[in-house]
Design a protein around this motif. Structure first.
Motif, PDB file in Angstrom:
ATOM      1  N   TYR A   9       0.842  -1.203   0.000  1.00  0.00           N
ATOM      2  CA  TYR A   9       0.000   0.000   0.000  1.00  0.00           C
ATOM      3  C   TYR A   9       0.870   1.243   0.000  1.00  0.00           C
ATOM      4  N   HIS A  10       1.970   1.199   0.723  1.00  0.00           N
ATOM      5  CA  HIS A  10       2.857   2.362   0.834  1.00  0.00           C
ATOM      6  C   HIS A  10       4.004   2.346  -0.178  1.00  0.00           C
ATOM      7  N   TYR A  13       1.598   1.255  -4.735  1.00  0.00           N
ATOM      8  CA  TYR A  13       0.138   1.403  -4.667  1.00  0.00           C
ATOM      9  C   TYR A  13      -0.584   0.697  -5.819  1.00  0.00           C
ATOM     10  N   ASN A  36      -7.211   0.112   4.552  1.00  0.00           N
ATOM     11  CA  ASN A  36      -6.689   0.921   3.450  1.00  0.00           C
ATOM     12  C   ASN A  36      -7.653   0.985   2.273  1.00  0.00           C
ATOM     13  N   THR A  40      -8.924   4.448   0.808  1.00  0.00           N
ATOM     14  CA  THR A  40      -8.790   4.711  -0.622  1.00  0.00           C
ATOM     15  C   THR A  40     -10.127   5.101  -1.241  1.00  0.00           C
TER      16      THR A  40
END
Length: 163
Positions: A9-10, A13, A36, A40
Motif C-alpha cells: 500500500y505504501h 500502490y 486501506n 482509498t
C-alpha cells in the motif's frame, strides 16, 4: 487486517490495488486490506468532488468575467475585447463537468453544494483578474458580483447560454 501487513500500500500502490481487486474477484474477503481499502474509497470519492469543484470554479470564473465585461463595462459589444478565450474556457469547463457527471453519476447529488463551495473562489479570482485590465478607479470589489451564484445549475451547463 492492520496496515502494517500490507507494505505494498505504501511502496507500490498500483500493485497493492491490483492485489485487492484480485482478492475481491476471488471472494477472498478475509485477506483484504479493509482499512486501506476504505481509506482509498473515501479519498477517491473526494477526488471526484474536488475535480467537479475545480471545473466549476473555472466555469463560474469565466461566466462572471464575460457577464461583467459584456453587461456592465461595455454592454453594447457582444464579444469582449480583452478576454476572447472566455468562450473556449466556458465551453471546455462545461464539457469537463458533463464528462465527469456521465462517468460518475453520483456526483449529481453533490452539484448544488459544489456550486456553493466553488462560487466564492471563482468570484475572488474574477475580481483579481478583471482588475488587471481596469483603471484603478474602476476596480472591482466583492460587491461587484452577487453574494451567491446567480445562475441555476441547468443554466450553468447549457451549452447555448451565456449571461
Amino acid at each position: 487486517m492492520e496496515n502494517s501487513e500490507y507494505p505494498l500500500y505504501h511502496s507500490d500502490y498500483p500493485k497493492w490495488l491490483a492485489l485487492q481487486r484480485t482478492l475481491l474477484a476471488e471472494r477472498r474477503f478475509d485477506e483484504l486490506d479493509i482499512d486501506n481499502l476504505l481509506h482509498t474509497m473515501e479519498y477517491r470519492m473526494g477526488d471526484f468532488v474536488d475535480e467537479l469543484e475545480s471545473h466549476l470554479v473555472n466555469l463560474l470564473l469565466h461566466l462572471l468575467k464575460q457577464h461583467y465585461q459584456t453587461q456592465v463595462i461595455n454592454p453594447r459589444r457582444y464579444e469582449p475585447q480583452e478576454f476572447r478565450s472566455w468562450f473556449d474556457s466556458i465551453d471546455s469547463a462545461r464539457g469537463e463537468i458533463s464528462r465527469l457527471l456521465n462517468k460518475h453519476p453520483y456526483l449529481k447529488s453533490h452539484q448544488d453544494e459544489a456550486v456553493v463551495t466553488s462560487y466564492p473562489y471563482a468570484k475572488k479570482r474574477a475580481i483579481k483578474q478583471m482588475n488587471q485590465y481596469l483603471p484603478r478607479e474602476q476596480w472591482l470589489t466583492d460587491a461587484s458580483f452577487p453574494e451567491a451564484c446567480p445562475w441555476p445549475w441547468e443554466q450553468l451547463l447549457d451549452e447555448d447560454w451565456l449571461p
